[in-house]
Design a protein around this motif. Structure first.
Motif, mmCIF file in Angstrom:
data_model
loop_
_atom_site.group_PDB
_atom_site.id
_atom_site.type_symbol
_atom_site.label_atom_id
_atom_site.label_comp_id
_atom_site.label_asym_id
_atom_site.label_seq_id
_atom_site.Cartn_x
_atom_site.Cartn_y
_atom_site.Cartn_z
ATOM 1 N N LYS A 3 0.692 -1.287 0.148
ATOM 2 C CA LYS A 3 0.049 -0.139 -0.138
ATOM 3 C C LYS A 3 0.935 1.276 -0.084
ATOM 4 N N PHE A 4 0.218 2.459 -0.404
ATOM 5 C CA PHE A 4 0.958 3.687 -0.313
ATOM 6 C C PHE A 4 1.045 4.232 1.046
ATOM 7 N N SER A 5 2.002 4.928 1.280
ATOM 8 C CA SER A 5 2.211 5.499 2.504
ATOM 9 C C SER A 5 1.166 6.926 2.662
ATOM 10 N N SER A 6 0.771 7.098 3.848
ATOM 11 C CA SER A 6 -0.155 8.232 4.125
ATOM 12 C C SER A 6 -0.088 9.314 3.506
ATOM 13 N N GLY A 7 -1.147 9.699 2.258
ATOM 14 C CA GLY A 7 -1.150 11.075 1.662
ATOM 15 C C GLY A 7 -0.729 10.802 0.171
ATOM 16 N N VAL A 8 -0.019 9.701 -0.005
ATOM 17 C CA VAL A 8 0.800 9.636 -1.363
ATOM 18 C C VAL A 8 -0.560 9.254 -2.312
ATOM 19 N N LEU A 12 -1.947 11.037 -6.191
ATOM 20 C CA LEU A 12 -1.579 10.682 -7.477
ATOM 21 C C LEU A 12 -3.130 10.835 -8.174
ATOM 22 N N GLY A 13 -4.081 11.015 -7.754
ATOM 23 C CA GLY A 13 -5.395 11.065 -8.533
ATOM 24 C C GLY A 13 -5.861 9.854 -9.140
ATOM 25 N N PHE A 14 -6.495 9.854 -10.004
ATOM 26 C CA PHE A 14 -6.553 8.779 -11.070
ATOM 27 C C PHE A 14 -5.175 8.162 -11.680
ATOM 28 N N TYR A 15 -5.080 7.073 -11.800
ATOM 29 C CA TYR A 15 -3.698 6.601 -12.642
ATOM 30 C C TYR A 15 -4.041 5.264 -13.492
ATOM 31 N N VAL A 16 -3.031 4.990 -14.130
ATOM 32 C CA VAL A 16 -3.243 3.685 -14.936
ATOM 33 C C VAL A 16 -1.789 3.007 -14.778
ATOM 34 N N TYR A 17 -1.677 1.911 -14.535
ATOM 35 C CA TYR A 17 -0.562 0.906 -13.755
ATOM 36 C C TYR A 17 -0.402 -0.345 -14.468
ATOM 37 N N ARG A 18 0.797 -0.903 -14.566
ATOM 38 C CA ARG A 18 1.137 -2.064 -15.150
ATOM 39 C C ARG A 18 1.831 -2.982 -13.966
ATOM 40 N N GLY A 35 -6.433 5.593 -5.349
ATOM 41 C CA GLY A 35 -6.069 4.975 -3.863
ATOM 42 C C GLY A 35 -4.679 3.807 -4.004
ATOM 43 N N ASP A 36 -5.271 2.680 -3.390
ATOM 44 C CA ASP A 36 -4.223 1.678 -3.487
ATOM 45 C C ASP A 36 -4.697 0.451 -4.525
ATOM 46 N N ARG A 37 -5.552 0.892 -5.280
ATOM 47 C CA ARG A 37 -6.061 -0.191 -6.448
ATOM 48 C C ARG A 37 -4.906 -0.943 -6.922
ATOM 49 N N VAL A 38 -3.680 -0.334 -7.335
ATOM 50 C CA VAL A 38 -2.563 -1.020 -7.792
ATOM 51 C C VAL A 38 -2.248 -2.071 -7.100
#
Length: 257
Positions: A3-8, A12-18, A35-38
């Motif tokens: 998961k990302f650290s608090s506030g990160v 990022l907003g909406f993002y696309v990941y691989r 959020g932590d979707r990735v």
């Protein structure tokens, strides 16, 4: 990292990941989210009976003592619609992905030769052609369902494979579970053909008109229906209107009990 650290994530907003296989550098999954979707994929419980190809790839990576690599391909997008477009473009760039579905709009607006685009968008005629069905427009008005209705998403590629016939494309070869199939067989309803998030055809289907294809296997039987074009009132109600659902499932039931 799980998961990302608090506030990160908020930054990022909406993002696309691989998701990348560290053993060979291959990108095996592309997604979008916030959020932590990735991290959701590596946090899923492995070993489910219906595990996906993506899950099996993650399990294989872990068996070799590695973890999938997470790459944020693009971030800072303000809307989910923008993320859908970027996701589709990134998916088009990588072969062999484990995604269960293709990107939003890929079949319609993805990679294509100029010759195929010329053929696609040049005028076509015929009583059941896509363009004749799309002649009825409603300026983005959204579908409001009336009675039991099935929506089935089709693509330009499917249409071309069936001679540009909307009916022949929408009626055949869908995976439908036994409970939903029983509801379809028991209830008269309408089927809406959805292309590019708009209704391009409306068909009346009577009770008992859905059948399992005889050559289909028992694990995932494929089904088809026999129907006829709906009356003008129902066609006017649905054709050309926008279908807002973005789920990956091509066949959806509405108003069944």
């Amino acid at each position: 990292m799980r998961k990302f650290s608090s506030g990160v994530a908020e930054k990022l907003g909406f993002y696309v990941y691989r998701l990348v296989d560290p053993r060979n550098g291959e990108t095996f999954y592309v997604g979008k989210g916030r959020g932590d979707r990735v991290f959701d994929h590596v946090n899923e419980v492995p070993g489910l009976a219906d595990e996906s190809e993506k899950q099996r790839r993650i399990i294989d990576i872990r068996r070799d003592g590695e973890e999938p690599l997470h790459v944020i391909h693009r971030h800072g997008m303000e809307s989910e619609d923008a993320a859908y477009l970027v996701e589709a473009a990134v998916m088009d760039a990588y072969a062999g992905l484990t995604n269960a579905t293709r990107g939003e709009g890929t079949s319609e607006f993805g990679p294509a030769s100029v010759a195929s685009l010329e053929a696609r968008y040049s005028p076509r005629k015929g009583p059941d052609s896509t363009r004749s069905r799309q002649s009825r427009t409603h300026s983005g008005e959204e579908i409001v369902f009336c009675g039991p209705t099935v929506t089935i998403k089709i693509t330009d590629r499917m249409l071309r494979a069936r001679g540009d016939s909307v009916y022949e494309t929408v009626r055949a070869n869908w995976i439908i579970g036994p409970e939903r199939l029983a509801m379809l067989r028991a209830t008269p309803h309408h089927v809406l053909a959805i292309l590019k998030r708009k209704c391009v055809g409306v068909y009346r289907v009577e009770a008992g008109a859905w059948r399992v294809n005889p050559e289909a296997g028992d694990d995932k039987p494929r089904c088809h229906f026999e129907g006829k074009r709906a009356d003008e009132e129902m066609c006017a109600k649905y054709e050309g209107k926008r279908y807002a659902d973005r789920s990956q499932w091509p066949v959806q039931l509405h108003g069944f009990r």
